[in-house]
Design a protein around this motif. Structure first.
Motif, PDB file in Angstrom:
ATOM      1  N   ILE A 255       0.772  -1.068   0.152  1.00 33.08           N
ATOM      2  CA  ILE A 255      -0.096   0.100   0.008  1.00 33.08           C
ATOM      3  C   ILE A 255       1.019   1.428  -0.087  1.00 33.08           C
ATOM      4  N   VAL A 256       0.687   2.277  -0.927  1.00 33.51           N
ATOM      5  CA  VAL A 256       1.473   3.194  -1.157  1.00 33.51           C
ATOM      6  C   VAL A 256       0.878   4.616  -0.834  1.00 33.51           C
ATOM      7  N   ARG A 257      -0.493   4.708  -0.996  1.00 32.33           N
ATOM      8  CA  ARG A 257      -1.243   5.744  -0.707  1.00 32.33           C
ATOM      9  C   ARG A 257      -2.862   5.493  -0.244  1.00 32.33           C
ATOM     10  N   ALA A 258      -3.242   6.464   0.237  1.00 33.06           N
ATOM     11  CA  ALA A 258      -4.678   6.085   0.866  1.00 33.06           C
ATOM     12  C   ALA A 258      -5.447   7.341   1.102  1.00 33.06           C
ATOM     13  N   SER A 259      -6.674   7.305   0.929  1.00 35.49           N
ATOM     14  CA  SER A 259      -7.981   8.455   0.884  1.00 35.49           C
ATOM     15  C   SER A 259      -9.267   7.926   1.620  1.00 35.49           C
ATOM     16  N   LYS A 260      -9.681   8.588   2.144  1.00 36.22           N
ATOM     17  CA  LYS A 260     -10.974   8.184   2.665  1.00 36.22           C
ATOM     18  C   LYS A 260     -12.091   9.239   2.104  1.00 36.22           C
ATOM     19  N   ASN A 261     -13.365   8.649   1.744  1.00 35.77           N
ATOM     20  CA  ASN A 261     -14.381   9.468   1.343  1.00 35.77           C
ATOM     21  C   ASN A 261     -15.745   8.563   1.982  1.00 35.77           C
ATOM     22  N   GLY A 262     -16.199   9.216   3.132  1.00 40.35           N
ATOM     23  CA  GLY A 262     -17.244   8.657   3.825  1.00 40.35           C
ATOM     24  C   GLY A 262     -16.771   7.307   4.517  1.00 40.35           C
ATOM     25  N   ASP A 263     -17.304   6.116   4.190  1.00 46.10           N
ATOM     26  CA  ASP A 263     -17.110   4.962   4.918  1.00 46.10           C
ATOM     27  C   ASP A 263     -16.148   4.093   4.137  1.00 46.10           C
ATOM     28  N   THR A 264     -15.577   4.743   3.082  1.00 45.29           N
ATOM     29  CA  THR A 264     -14.895   3.840   1.957  1.00 45.29           C
ATOM     30  C   THR A 264     -13.539   4.367   1.933  1.00 45.29           C
ATOM     31  N   PHE A 265     -12.468   3.823   1.781  1.00 49.88           N
ATOM     32  CA  PHE A 265     -11.225   3.841   1.632  1.00 49.88           C
ATOM     33  C   PHE A 265     -10.692   3.379   0.214  1.00 49.88           C
ATOM     34  N   HIS A 266      -9.874   4.398  -0.223  1.00 52.32           N
ATOM     35  CA  HIS A 266      -9.334   4.087  -1.658  1.00 52.32           C
ATOM     36  C   HIS A 266      -7.894   4.035  -1.284  1.00 52.32           C
ATOM     37  N   TYR A 267      -7.334   2.825  -1.948  1.00 57.68           N
ATOM     38  CA  TYR A 267      -5.729   2.511  -1.948  1.00 57.68           C
ATOM     39  C   TYR A 267      -5.181   2.578  -3.303  1.00 57.68           C
ATOM     40  N   GLY A 268      -3.906   3.119  -3.183  1.00 55.57           N
ATOM     41  CA  GLY A 268      -3.223   2.747  -4.202  1.00 55.57           C
ATOM     42  C   GLY A 268      -2.012   1.579  -3.851  1.00 55.57           C
ATOM     43  N   SER A 269      -1.783   0.924  -4.822  1.00 52.84           N
ATOM     44  CA  SER A 269      -0.587  -0.166  -4.197  1.00 52.84           C
ATOM     45  C   SER A 269       0.243  -0.466  -5.478  1.00 52.84           C
ATOM     46  N   MET A 270       1.410  -0.815  -4.975  1.00 52.29           N
ATOM     47  CA  MET A 270       2.449  -1.431  -6.071  1.00 52.29           C
ATOM     48  C   MET A 270       2.745  -2.931  -5.899  1.00 52.29           C
ATOM     49  N   PHE A 271       2.644  -3.505  -7.065  1.00 55.70           N
ATOM     50  CA  PHE A 271       3.280  -4.957  -7.088  1.00 55.70           C
ATOM     51  C   PHE A 271       4.665  -5.000  -6.517  1.00 55.70           C
ATOM     52  N   VAL A 272       4.746  -6.176  -5.765  1.00 54.76           N
ATOM     53  CA  VAL A 272       5.983  -6.506  -5.198  1.00 54.76           C
ATOM     54  C   VAL A 272       6.417  -7.749  -5.588  1.00 54.76           C
ATOM     55  N   GLY A 273       7.477  -7.971  -6.243  1.00 52.91           N
ATOM     56  CA  GLY A 273       8.241  -9.019  -7.041  1.00 52.91           C
ATOM     57  C   GLY A 273       7.350  -9.940  -8.039  1.00 52.91           C
ATOM     58  N   MET A 274       6.447  -8.897  -8.545  1.00 55.92           N
ATOM     59  CA  MET A 274       5.596  -9.565  -9.635  1.00 55.92           C
ATOM     60  C   MET A 274       6.342 -10.075 -10.814  1.00 55.92           C
ATOM     61  N   PRO A 275       6.253 -11.409 -11.249  1.00 53.42           N
ATOM     62  CA  PRO A 275       7.172 -12.061 -12.268  1.00 53.42           C
ATOM     63  C   PRO A 275       6.487 -11.387 -13.737  1.00 53.42           C
ATOM     64  N   GLU A 276       7.673 -11.493 -14.390  1.00 46.09           N
ATOM     65  CA  GLU A 276       7.494 -10.777 -16.010  1.00 46.09           C
ATOM     66  C   GLU A 276       6.279 -11.276 -16.772  1.00 46.09           C
ATOM     67  N   ASP A 277       5.847 -12.580 -16.450  1.00 45.16           N
ATOM     68  CA  ASP A 277       4.796 -13.104 -17.216  1.00 45.16           C
ATOM     69  C   ASP A 277       3.462 -12.673 -16.875  1.00 45.16           C
ATOM     70  N   MET A 278       3.295 -12.444 -15.511  1.00 46.93           N
ATOM     71  CA  MET A 278       2.091 -11.812 -15.206  1.00 46.93           C
ATOM     72  C   MET A 278       2.072 -10.294 -15.384  1.00 46.93           C
ATOM     73  N   LYS A 279       3.211  -9.452 -15.609  1.00 48.22           N
ATOM     74  CA  LYS A 279       2.932  -8.270 -16.116  1.00 48.22           C
ATOM     75  C   LYS A 279       2.701  -8.303 -17.519  1.00 48.22           C
ATOM     76  N   ALA A 280       3.258  -9.149 -18.420  1.00 48.77           N
ATOM     77  CA  ALA A 280       2.860  -9.501 -19.846  1.00 48.77           C
ATOM     78  C   ALA A 280       1.449  -9.485 -19.833  1.00 48.77           C
ATOM     79  N   ARG A 281       0.793 -10.209 -19.189  1.00 51.41           N
ATOM     80  CA  ARG A 281      -0.555 -10.596 -19.298  1.00 51.41           C
ATOM     81  C   ARG A 281      -1.270  -9.328 -19.124  1.00 51.41           C
ATOM     82  N   ILE A 282      -1.017  -8.475 -18.287  1.00 54.24           N
ATOM     83  CA  ILE A 282      -1.476  -6.830 -18.123  1.00 54.24           C
ATOM     84  C   ILE A 282      -1.235  -6.048 -19.414  1.00 54.24           C
TER      85      ILE A 282
END
Length: 116
Positions: free
Chosen positions: A73-100
């Motif tokens: 988790i690299v950032r967070a914000s709150k709007n009412g009862d909902t949290f919005h998060y930004g996250s980075m993949f950690v150690g994601m294999p290249e084949d999974m990145k290729a699918r995206i």
């Protein structure tokens, strides 16, 4: 506003199930994915998470395939009862990145040429 992101953000339907790494017990948390790229994922949930913490996740992508990933988790914000998060993949294999990346290419083509 200038978009300084290194990779295009993708809108994916699906859900992520999270558990904190290192803990013996875990809680499954449903989230709504708001955007994703080869570098990370943005999502909303009603659960408060910790910025800087690493979590294990199962990400359901557009093909209904489940990718087992680790995120930080690299950032967070709150709007009412909902949290919005930004996250980075950690150690994601290249084949999974290729699918995206493949999905990104298909989405760009569809946007430029219509749904033919």
């Amino acid at each position: 506003m200038d978009n300084r992101r290194r990779t295009k953000r993708l809108d994916l339907a699906g859900e992520i199930l999270l558990k904190e790494i290192g803990g013996e017990s875990f809680e499954t948390v449903e989230i709504t994915i708001t955007d994703a790229s080869r570098d990370g994922v943005g999502f909303s949930t009603n659960k408060q998470l910790t910025i800087g913490a690493n979590y294990e996740a199962n990400l359901t992508i557009w093909t209904k395939e489940v990718l087992h990933v680790f995120i930080q988790i690299v950032r967070a914000s709150k709007n009412g009862d909902t949290f919005h998060y930004g996250s980075m993949f950690v150690g994601m294999p290249e084949d999974m990145k290729a699918r995206i990346d493949v999905y990104s290419t298909i989405q760009e083509y569809t946007e430029k040429n219509g749904d033919k």
